[in-house]
Design an enzyme around this catalytic site. Structure first.
Site, PDB file in Angstrom:
ATOM      1  N   SER A 107     -35.192 -66.661  -6.699  1.00 40.39           N
ATOM      2  CA  SER A 107     -34.437 -65.944  -7.242  1.00 40.39           C
ATOM      3  C   SER A 107     -33.152 -66.096  -6.286  1.00 40.39           C
ATOM      4  O   SER A 107     -33.132 -67.118  -5.375  1.00 40.39           O
ATOM      5  CB  SER A 107     -34.685 -64.436  -6.668  1.00 40.39           C
ATOM      6  OG  SER A 107     -34.725 -64.174  -5.440  1.00 40.39           O
ATOM      7  N   LYS A 108     -32.162 -65.394  -6.511  1.00 39.31           N
ATOM      8  CA  LYS A 108     -30.697 -65.946  -5.811  1.00 39.31           C
ATOM      9  C   LYS A 108     -30.661 -65.818  -4.469  1.00 39.31           C
ATOM     10  O   LYS A 108     -30.001 -66.533  -3.917  1.00 39.31           O
ATOM     11  CB  LYS A 108     -29.946 -64.376  -6.236  1.00 39.31           C
ATOM     12  CG  LYS A 108     -28.918 -64.780  -7.755  1.00 39.31           C
ATOM     13  CD  LYS A 108     -27.682 -65.500  -7.343  1.00 39.31           C
ATOM     14  CE  LYS A 108     -26.964 -66.234  -8.543  1.00 39.31           C
ATOM     15  NZ  LYS A 108     -26.867 -67.456  -8.243  1.00 39.31           N
ATOM     16  N   ARG A 109     -31.494 -64.890  -3.889  1.00 38.64           N
ATOM     17  CA  ARG A 109     -31.598 -64.807  -2.523  1.00 38.64           C
ATOM     18  C   ARG A 109     -32.044 -66.213  -1.996  1.00 38.64           C
ATOM     19  O   ARG A 109     -31.855 -66.489  -0.576  1.00 38.64           O
ATOM     20  CB  ARG A 109     -32.176 -63.678  -2.000  1.00 38.64           C
ATOM     21  CG  ARG A 109     -33.736 -63.668  -1.966  1.00 38.64           C
ATOM     22  CD  ARG A 109     -34.298 -62.412  -1.902  1.00 38.64           C
ATOM     23  NE  ARG A 109     -35.745 -62.548  -2.261  1.00 38.64           N
ATOM     24  CZ  ARG A 109     -36.642 -62.855  -1.564  1.00 38.64           C
ATOM     25  NH1 ARG A 109     -36.720 -63.445  -0.490  1.00 38.64           N
ATOM     26  NH2 ARG A 109     -37.919 -62.786  -2.055  1.00 38.64           N
ATOM     27  N   HIS A 110     -32.759 -67.006  -2.603  1.00 36.78           N
ATOM     28  CA  HIS A 110     -33.156 -68.430  -2.070  1.00 36.78           C
ATOM     29  C   HIS A 110     -31.942 -69.514  -2.258  1.00 36.78           C
ATOM     30  O   HIS A 110     -32.195 -70.356  -1.645  1.00 36.78           O
ATOM     31  CB  HIS A 110     -34.165 -69.069  -3.025  1.00 36.78           C
ATOM     32  CG  HIS A 110     -35.546 -68.240  -2.729  1.00 36.78           C
ATOM     33  ND1 HIS A 110     -36.352 -67.209  -3.608  1.00 36.78           N
ATOM     34  CD2 HIS A 110     -36.368 -67.855  -1.536  1.00 36.78           C
ATOM     35  CE1 HIS A 110     -37.107 -66.724  -3.296  1.00 36.78           C
ATOM     36  NE2 HIS A 110     -37.405 -66.931  -2.063  1.00 36.78           N
ATOM     37  N   GLY A 111     -30.964 -68.989  -2.823  1.00 40.99           N
ATOM     38  CA  GLY A 111     -29.785 -69.826  -3.182  1.00 40.99           C
ATOM     39  C   GLY A 111     -29.578 -69.950  -4.617  1.00 40.99           C
ATOM     40  O   GLY A 111     -29.815 -69.031  -5.449  1.00 40.99           O
TER      41      GLY A 111
END
Ligand code: GLU
Length: 427
Positions: A199-203
């Protein structure tokens, strides 16, 4: 004949997971000399946008995933869905409620043999009746997908693992309509380094972001192909043709695939290295323009820029690095760091003047001749070549680290080199 489809909902960007699904469908179709269909699942009018459709199509095109049929759009087939839903209701297999047409789950069990997961079996009593057509007249995903896959002659449904739970519902609708059920292959989820769903929080998660970060489509293609699939060969770099040749659904790996940006960068560096500079030129040009280092197409010295790429590309993980590492070749004046100048250039003004004079005599201005000249110069001065070299490097590039100095000097050319060295010398 194998017929597969990629069926994105145009509600946002083309994500890594979607691109991987598209790629596996494409590879399977090409391997089997079958047909790859693009179907835009835009029946949710609230959430679908033309813009999203455009980005998805751009992403697929960037990856070179060409389709043989389509794009079909669900929004153009609303009467077809209604027709079949009404048939189901008329045959007593469904009912109408509040203006919506609903499919009645029959008793029994539903089983299917997933190519990746093996046998999956559920008791129908665990399912709720399925809305086919909502009261606003639009079909639901689970209904439209069956009608479309049947009408489009889909033989294999290859999609994300998150759709496993939908499959029994879809099978019941096939059966109600007396249709043959396609084969299913559900692809494992893509995970972040912490093993949770990517998800977004991984990049970055969208294909467009990777394009903007300077990844080559060939490298991204190669990387995605190995995300949850393995050809069983101890090697990482495969051409498109090799992947088509080797691909099979039986070798899809059941456990989640970790998206590893470091590995993607490594792979991209390999592709940058082996891509001819002429081809990289077209790819890096937008990044140079973005930085304002190329402002008009007219006065481009393409031959010079290609030499620059030739020299810099050996050490770059992305096109962004290729652009950034070549800054001093394109900027009129390199960017000099004050501290570096204080440390490495101050006190050496006289030396630099003399170096520039010596270099005036170098003809032709080739790396071999430059090296000879500087070696001689060092000897006469009783200095070490490497000390002079570092001062010269910083004077002409503003950097402590560059590709081999004499090659950098040859590429920059005599005029630029002498001008830059003189700038720091005693006038
Ligand atoms: N539109 C669905 C999605 O994007 C398609 C799923 C399928 O391939 O059946 O998830």
């Amino acid at each position: 004949m194998v017929r597969v489809r990629f069926a994105p909902s145009p509600t946002g960007a083309l994500h890594v997971g979607g691109a991987r699904t598209a790629l596996f469908n494409w590879l399977f179709a090409r391997n089997k000399k079958g047909v790859f269909i693009l179907r835009i699942e835009d029946s949710d009018f609230q959430r679908s946008t033309k813009e999203a459709e455009k980005t998805i199509i751009e992403g697929l095109s960037w990856l070179g995933l060409n389709w043989d049929e389509g794009p079909y759009r669900q929004s153009e087939r609303l009467d077809v869905y209604r027709k079949y839903a009404e048939k189901i209701v008329q045959e007593g297999k469904g009912y109408e409620e509040n203006g919506a047409l609903i499919f009645k789950i029959p008793p029994g069990e539903t089983t299917f043999n997933d190519i990746v997961w093996g046998e999956i079996k559920i008791k129908n009593e665990t399912l709720k009746d399925i809305v086919m057509i909502k009261s606003d007249g639009t079909p639901t995903y689970n209904f439209a997908v069956v009608i479309d896959d049947h009408d489009m002659g889909i033989t294999h449904v290859i999609r994300g693992e998150d759709h496993i739970a939908n499959t029994p519902k879809q099978i019941l609708i096939y059966q109600a309509l007396g249709w043959e059920v396609p084969k299913f292959a559900h692809l494992p989820m893509i995970l972040g380094p912490d093993k949770s769903k990517l998800s977004k929080r991984h990049g970055a998660t969208s294909v467009a972001e990777y394009k903007n970060m300077g990844f080559l489509p060939e490298a991204f293609f190669n990387y995605l192909a190995l995300l949850g699939w393995s050809p069983g060969i101890d090697r990482e770099i495969f051409s498109r043709e090799e992947l088509i040749e080797l691909f099979s659904l039986e070798r899809v790996i059941k456990r989640g695939a970790v998206f590893d940006i470091k590995k993607l960068e490594w792979m991209n560096a390999q592709y940058i290295k082996k891509t001819p500079a002429e081809k990289l030129y077209d790819l890096v040009l937008p990044f140079w323009k973005e930085r304002g280092w190329i402002t008009s197409e007219e006065n481009i010295d393409k031959e010079y820029l290609i030499k620059v790429i030739e020299l810099v590309k050996e050490r770059c993980k992305t096109l962004v690095e290729l652009a950034n590492f070549s800054d001093y070749f394109l900027q009129k004046e390199p960017t000099y760091d004050k501290i570096l100048v204080e440390q490495e250039i101050r006190g050496k003004e006289k030396l630099l003047s003399e170096v520039s004079e010596a270099l005036e005599g170098v003809n032709p201005f080739s790396s071999v001749n430059i090296e000879d000249c500087l070696k001689n110069f060092a000897e006469i001065k009783g200095l070490k070549l490497k000390d002079i070299a570092q001062t010269v490097r910083i004077a002409i590039s503003g950097k402590k680290v560059t590709p081999p100095l004499f090659e950098v000097m040859e590429t920059l050319g005599k005029e630029r080199v002498i001008e830059r060295i003189k700038r720091w010398g005693i006038v």
